[in-house]
Design a protein around this motif. Structure first.
Motif, PDB file in Angstrom:
ATOM      1  N   ASP A 134      -4.110  -2.017  -5.636  1.00 33.48           N
ATOM      2  CA  ASP A 134      -3.512  -2.554  -4.412  1.00 33.48           C
ATOM      3  C   ASP A 134      -4.260  -3.830  -4.023  1.00 33.48           C
ATOM      4  N   THR A 135      -3.565  -4.759  -3.426  1.00 36.62           N
ATOM      5  CA  THR A 135      -4.234  -5.975  -2.924  1.00 36.62           C
ATOM      6  C   THR A 135      -3.820  -6.167  -1.465  1.00 36.62           C
ATOM      7  N   THR A 163       0.835  -1.204   0.000  1.00 38.33           N
ATOM      8  CA  THR A 163       0.000   0.000   0.000  1.00 38.33           C
ATOM      9  C   THR A 163       0.874   1.259   0.000  1.00 38.33           C
ATOM     10  N   GLN A 182      -6.418   2.989   4.713  1.00 39.30           N
ATOM     11  CA  GLN A 182      -5.037   3.441   4.517  1.00 39.30           C
ATOM     12  C   GLN A 182      -4.855   4.047   3.127  1.00 39.30           C
TER      13      GLN A 182
HETATM   14 MG   LIG Z   1      -1.787  -2.936   2.284  1.00 42.15          MG
END
Ligand SMILES: [Mg+2]
Ligand SMILES: Nc1nc2c(ncn2[C@@H]2O[C@H](COP(=O)(O)OP(=O)(O)OP(=O)(O)O)[C@@H](O)[C@H]2O)c(=O)[nH]1
Length: 377
Positions: free
Chosen positions: A265-266, A195, A228
């Motif tokens: 993102d994963t 991230t 986030q």
């Molecule tokens: Mg992450």
């Protein structure tokens, strides 16, 4: 070192006295049956003469010495003492005595132990190739060191050995030339910095290069993971979508189809959990992109690299991002990871600052890091 002789009726008595007088670390050097000393003894039953020793030399001195030296010193003293006190034939006869099997065995074990110590210590003294030492210091895997040394040894002799190893290293490192246009997906284990790296990429592309960037997060797994990335998206004023299903994914991609870059993102999955990785596969399988990056931390243990690479293979990653280079002082893991993944390196990250701590490295820079000629900080 104290060496003491005991005249006893049996071994039990000997052990009790030795333990009491010399302590539990004392060792038995020899034992033999003898007539009791003195004229009367000649007519009496045989007794046993046991010689025991304890190494009680100055503690500080012992600490300064290597254990190997201590072992050798003790052996020397024992041999000298024995030589003074009895002749070889006598020793052989008591060793062959039926009752002395255990002691004989013990001495044999001691002898083979001391031989091992001596052969190890002479092995240590063997001169090691300084080049090999350099590679070992970098924490390169044994197989990579072996292959590098082979290459170096087969090179023409007219160049310096350090230049040879640099050439050999460069041959092993592959740098990605993937573009930042289109869809970029980051996959990898939990907490490696996916991230944060997405945020760094988004920052550099949107804020520095002024590209049109969209963020998508696939969150089939962890509540809270979304926040986030959303925070970064809000700060950078970048469109952001959360995707749970294939339908969500199609819609999100459609809504960003005219963007320069879409960053996906994963959430981290354990490479050992094939189920979780398959779930992820279903969602990224249909994405048309050459830009799937496996993210791995530079601080990873050598033996875990293969498990991760193998676990993520089904996602078809074609680049590798190595994070947290600031958290290690030996950079061999870069090559260990690339060698195992058999894919080129796209980015490295060198800290937590968004977007500054995202870098691309050249082969030369990586070689200098591995050989300790440069560092990250
Ligand atoms: Mg992450
Ligand atoms: N020192 C250092 N820390 C980093 C770096 N990149 C990320 N981090 C930190 O690593 C921690 C985890 O980062 P994330 O980006 O949340 O990791 P992730 O891979 O997304 O984790 P999951 O979503 O749980 O799979 C955070 O505290 C980051 O600030 C780096 O290059 N160096």
């Amino acid at each position: 070192m104290v060496i003491k002789k005991y005249i006893v009726n049996n071994m039990n008595e000997a052990l009790t006295r030795i333990r009491y007088e010399l302590g539990k670390d004392a060792i038995i050097i020899s034992q033999r049956k003898i007539k009791r000393p003195g004229l009367l003894g000649f007519f009496q039953k045989k007794v046993i003469e046991v010689t025991a020793a304890i190494d009680n030399s100055n503690k500080e001195e012992q600490e300064e010495k290597k254990p190997v030296e201590n072992g050798i010193d003790i052996l020397k003293k024992i041999v000298e003492k024995n030589r003074e006190e009895s002749n070889t034939n006598e020793k052989l006869s008591y060793l062959k005595d039926d009752n002395q099997d255990d002691i004989y065995k013990e001495l044999q074990e001691m002898k083979s132990m001391m031989n091992k110590i001596v052969s190890n210590s002479s092995g240590e003294k063997e001169e090691k190739d300084p080049l090999k030492i350099k590679l070992e210091k970098a924490d390169l895997s044994d197989s990579i060191i072996k292959s590098l040394m082979n290459k170096v040894n087969n090179m023409e002799d007219d160049i310096d050995s350090i230049e040879k190893v640099k050439e050999a290293l460069k041959d092993e490192i592959h740098i990605s030339n993937s573009s930042t246009d289109g869809i970029i997906v980051l996959v990898g284990p939990t907490g490696v910095g996916k991230t944060t790296t997405i945020a760094k990429l988004a920052g550099s592309l949107a804020l520095v290069q002024k590209k049109k960037v969209g963020l998508i997060t696939i969150d089939t797994y962890r509540i809270g993971a979304v926040e986030q990335l959303k925070t970064y998206a809000d700060i950078m004023n970048i469109p952001f979508r959360v995707v749970f299903t294939q339908k969500d994914m199609d819609e999100a991609l459609e809504s960003m189809k005219d963007f320069d870059t879409i960053l996906i993102d994963t959430t981290g999955r354990s490479s050992k959990n094939a189920m979780q990785i398959s779930e992820l596969r279903m969602l990224i399988d249909k994405i048309q992109t050459e830009n799937i990056h496996l993210v791995i931390s530079a601080a990873i243990k050598n033996k875990d690299i293969t498990t991760i690479v193998e676990g993520y293979k089904i996602l078809g990653f074609n680049n590798v991002i190595i994070t947290k280079l600031d958290e290690t002082t030996s950079y061999g893991s870069i090559l260990n990871i690339l060698d195992s993944a058999k894919k080129p390196l796209s980015y490295v990250t060198i800290g937590q600052s968004v977007p500054d701590d995202l870098k691309t490295l050249s082969k030369e820079e990586i070689v200098n890091l591995i050989l300790g000629e440069d560092n990250i900080c």
